[in-house]
Motif scaffolding. Structure first.
Motif, PDB file in Angstrom:
ATOM      1  N   LYS A  77      20.352 -70.307 -30.834  1.00  8.01           N
ATOM      2  CA  LYS A  77      20.895 -70.050 -32.157  1.00  8.01           C
ATOM      3  C   LYS A  77      19.845 -69.396 -33.066  1.00  8.01           C
ATOM      4  N   ASN A  78      20.327 -68.700 -34.074  1.00  7.05           N
ATOM      5  CA  ASN A  78      19.451 -68.249 -35.149  1.00  7.05           C
ATOM      6  C   ASN A  78      19.234 -69.404 -36.122  1.00  7.05           C
ATOM      7  N   VAL A  79      18.015 -69.551 -36.593  1.00  5.66           N
ATOM      8  CA  VAL A  79      17.674 -70.612 -37.541  1.00  5.66           C
ATOM      9  C   VAL A  79      17.381 -69.988 -38.901  1.00  5.66           C
ATOM     10  N   TYR A  80      17.977 -70.552 -39.947  1.00  2.58           N
ATOM     11  CA  TYR A  80      17.747 -70.098 -41.315  1.00  2.58           C
ATOM     12  C   TYR A  80      17.186 -71.255 -42.133  1.00  2.58           C
ATOM     13  N   ILE A  81      16.047 -71.010 -42.770  1.00  2.00           N
ATOM     14  CA  ILE A  81      15.519 -71.942 -43.760  1.00  2.00           C
ATOM     15  C   ILE A  81      15.981 -71.429 -45.121  1.00  2.00           C
ATOM     16  N   VAL A  82      16.762 -72.224 -45.835  1.00  2.00           N
ATOM     17  CA  VAL A  82      17.357 -71.792 -47.103  1.00  2.00           C
ATOM     18  C   VAL A  82      16.769 -72.625 -48.239  1.00  2.00           C
ATOM     19  N   ILE A  83      16.253 -71.958 -49.260  1.00  2.00           N
ATOM     20  CA  ILE A  83      15.625 -72.647 -50.391  1.00  2.00           C
ATOM     21  C   ILE A  83      16.480 -72.470 -51.640  1.00  2.00           C
ATOM     22  N   THR A  84      16.999 -73.581 -52.175  1.00  2.00           N
ATOM     23  CA  THR A  84      17.729 -73.592 -53.438  1.00  2.00           C
ATOM     24  C   THR A  84      17.074 -74.630 -54.358  1.00  2.00           C
ATOM     25  N   SER A  85      17.709 -74.926 -55.474  1.00  2.00           N
ATOM     26  CA  SER A  85      17.159 -75.926 -56.389  1.00  2.00           C
ATOM     27  C   SER A  85      17.894 -77.254 -56.218  1.00  2.00           C
ATOM     28  N   SER A  86      17.325 -78.289 -56.790  1.00  2.00           N
ATOM     29  CA  SER A  86      17.987 -79.598 -56.819  1.00  2.00           C
ATOM     30  C   SER A  86      18.514 -79.917 -58.213  1.00  2.00           C
ATOM     31  N   LEU A  87      18.215 -79.068 -59.186  1.00  2.00           N
ATOM     32  CA  LEU A  87      18.668 -79.252 -60.564  1.00  2.00           C
ATOM     33  C   LEU A  87      19.461 -78.036 -61.001  1.00  2.00           C
ATOM     34  N   GLY A  88      20.308 -78.240 -62.002  1.00  2.00           N
ATOM     35  CA  GLY A  88      21.118 -77.150 -62.517  1.00  2.00           C
ATOM     36  C   GLY A  88      20.498 -76.512 -63.741  1.00  2.00           C
ATOM     37  N   LEU A  89      21.333 -75.849 -64.537  1.00  2.00           N
ATOM     38  CA  LEU A  89      20.921 -75.199 -65.780  1.00  2.00           C
ATOM     39  C   LEU A  89      19.816 -74.167 -65.555  1.00  2.00           C
ATOM     40  N   CYS A  90      19.914 -73.427 -64.438  1.00  2.00           N
ATOM     41  CA  CYS A  90      18.896 -72.406 -64.150  1.00  2.00           C
ATOM     42  C   CYS A  90      19.556 -71.042 -63.935  1.00  2.00           C
ATOM     43  N   GLY A  91      20.588 -70.767 -64.727  1.00  2.00           N
ATOM     44  CA  GLY A  91      21.216 -69.448 -64.688  1.00  2.00           C
ATOM     45  C   GLY A  91      21.842 -69.125 -63.351  1.00  2.00           C
ATOM     46  N   GLY A  92      21.641 -67.880 -62.912  1.00  2.00           N
ATOM     47  CA  GLY A  92      22.239 -67.438 -61.649  1.00  2.00           C
ATOM     48  C   GLY A  92      21.348 -67.644 -60.445  1.00  2.00           C
ATOM     49  N   TYR A  93      20.295 -68.450 -60.580  1.00  2.00           N
ATOM     50  CA  TYR A  93      19.343 -68.653 -59.476  1.00  2.00           C
ATOM     51  C   TYR A  93      20.032 -69.116 -58.195  1.00  2.00           C
ATOM     52  N   ASN A  94      20.748 -70.231 -58.276  1.00  2.00           N
ATOM     53  CA  ASN A  94      21.406 -70.766 -57.083  1.00  2.00           C
ATOM     54  C   ASN A  94      22.566 -69.888 -56.629  1.00  2.00           C
ATOM     55  N   ALA A  95      23.320 -69.363 -57.582  1.00  2.00           N
ATOM     56  CA  ALA A  95      24.478 -68.535 -57.234  1.00  2.00           C
ATOM     57  C   ALA A  95      24.053 -67.317 -56.419  1.00  2.00           C
ATOM     58  N   ASN A  96      22.940 -66.695 -56.781  1.00  2.00           N
ATOM     59  CA  ASN A  96      22.467 -65.519 -56.059  1.00  2.00           C
ATOM     60  C   ASN A  96      22.003 -65.869 -54.646  1.00  2.00           C
ATOM     61  N   VAL A  97      21.302 -67.001 -54.514  1.00  2.00           N
ATOM     62  CA  VAL A  97      20.855 -67.427 -53.188  1.00  2.00           C
ATOM     63  C   VAL A  97      22.051 -67.744 -52.298  1.00  2.00           C
ATOM     64  N   LEU A  98      23.012 -68.485 -52.837  1.00  2.00           N
ATOM     65  CA  LEU A  98      24.173 -68.903 -52.032  1.00  2.00           C
ATOM     66  C   LEU A  98      25.069 -67.717 -51.693  1.00  2.00           C
ATOM     67  N   LYS A  99      25.105 -66.713 -52.555  1.00  2.00           N
ATOM     68  CA  LYS A  99      25.840 -65.491 -52.226  1.00  2.00           C
ATOM     69  C   LYS A  99      25.193 -64.808 -51.027  1.00  2.00           C
ATOM     70  N   THR A 100      23.869 -64.772 -50.999  1.00  2.00           N
ATOM     71  CA  THR A 100      23.139 -64.208 -49.863  1.00  2.00           C
ATOM     72  C   THR A 100      23.389 -65.025 -48.602  1.00  2.00           C
ATOM     73  N   VAL A 101      23.432 -66.344 -48.745  1.00  2.00           N
ATOM     74  CA  VAL A 101      23.727 -67.227 -47.608  1.00  2.00           C
ATOM     75  C   VAL A 101      25.098 -66.901 -47.026  1.00  2.00           C
ATOM     76  N   ASP A 102      26.096 -66.793 -47.882  1.00  2.00           N
ATOM     77  CA  ASP A 102      27.461 -66.507 -47.417  1.00  2.00           C
ATOM     78  C   ASP A 102      27.554 -65.154 -46.724  1.00  2.00           C
ATOM     79  N   GLN A 103      26.761 -64.190 -47.172  1.00  2.00           N
ATOM     80  CA  GLN A 103      26.809 -62.851 -46.600  1.00  2.00           C
ATOM     81  C   GLN A 103      25.990 -62.732 -45.318  1.00  2.00           C
ATOM     82  N   THR A 104      25.044 -63.642 -45.113  1.00  2.00           N
ATOM     83  CA  THR A 104      24.081 -63.499 -44.017  1.00  2.00           C
ATOM     84  C   THR A 104      24.347 -64.431 -42.840  1.00  2.00           C
TER      85      THR A 104
END
Length: 283
Positions: A77-104
């Protein structure tokens, strides 16, 4: 009219309370941003030197090295290490990472998730993932990175996995943060940004392959930790910007409410004067 003025005053107090909270969060995020930026700058010389050494070995021994870390495994299998935050209120930070996750990421890929926000996203979509390192973005414990690299390199040598990649957020400046997907294994010099390889021939003892067996895990440890710190820096910068915008918006709202309150107060005074004048005229 009096009830309307009281309602506006309550809204002003409420917005002022919110403004105090967002301002405090902005100051905290600014402090954390300064700390992680300094940490990032201290890390860069180390992992840049490791990158340079690996690149030099590969460049000066092209076609001469038989090393498992340089070969793509046809199976696994391909292995992906994905780094997001554990807290909110950080704008589009998580949304952009998760969009990349969904596309990749494809079905069947193995995911090592760092950060509870990403874990929540995967849980929502019923996607399985490894959660042993979920809090690594909060602890920034290098020993856990060493354990992660040891686990992944062992799986790679046993040909249980095909490739190892990382999805993180590149810190460009205080206002710009870009999600990136980087190949970690098999090692490819093309992935080394801004590394100038010397043309001199270097002798590595006991052999280039043996040196790489010890050097590449060190390289992975340093580069993953560097990307982790860079992602946390991007998170803090994004949160600082979001809280600054929220504070500015709260101030704008307070000014609008004060204008409405003064208009209502002026209207009430005018009505009272009109009633007094009307009463005097009636007498």
């Amino acid at each position: 009219m009096a009830s309307n003025m009281q309602s506006i005053k309550r809204r002003i107090k409420s917005v002022e309370s919110t403004k105090k909270i967002t301002k405090a969060m902005q100051l905290v995020a600014t402090s954390k941003l300064r700390k992680t930026r300094n940490q990032l700058e201290e890390l860069k010389p180390y992992y840049s030197k490791v990158q340079e050494t690996v690149a030099e070995i590969l460049a000066s021994n092209q076609g001469m090295i038989d090393n498992p870390y340089l070969k793509a495994n046809p199976k696994g299998k391909n292995v992906y290490i994905v780094i997001t935050s554990s807290l909110g209120l950080c704008g589009g930070y998580n949304a952009n990472v998760l969009k990349t996750v969904d596309q990749t990421i494809q079905e069947g890929d193995l995911i090592y998730m760092i950060g509870s926000k990403g874990a929540g996203h995967l849980n929502h979509h019923q996607i399985e993932y490894n959660h042993d390192y979920l809090n690594l973005n909060s602890t920034l414990d290098f020993r856990e990175v060493v354990r992660l690299v040891s686990e992944l390199t062992k799986m790679y040598r046993n040909q249980e996995i095909s490739k190892i990649k990382i999805i993180y957020t590149e810190f460009v400046n205080n206002l710009t943060f870009t999600p990136r997907v980087i190949d970690l294994l098999p090692v490819d010099v093309k992935e080394f940004d801004n590394i100038e390889v010397t043309q001199k021939f270097t002798i590595f003892e006991p052999s280039p392959s043996e040196v790489l067996n010890h050097l590449i895990p060190m390289y992975l440890q340093s580069i993953i930790y560097g990307y982790l710190v860079e992602s946390v820096t991007s998170e803090n910068a994004s949160r600082r910007t979001s809280m600054e915008n929220a504070t500015d918006n709260a101030q704008d709202l307070i000014e609008d409410l004060l204008l409405k309150y003064n208009q209502a107060r002026q209207t009430a005074i005018t009505n009272e004067i009109s009633e007094i004048v009307a009463g005097a005229n009636a007498q």
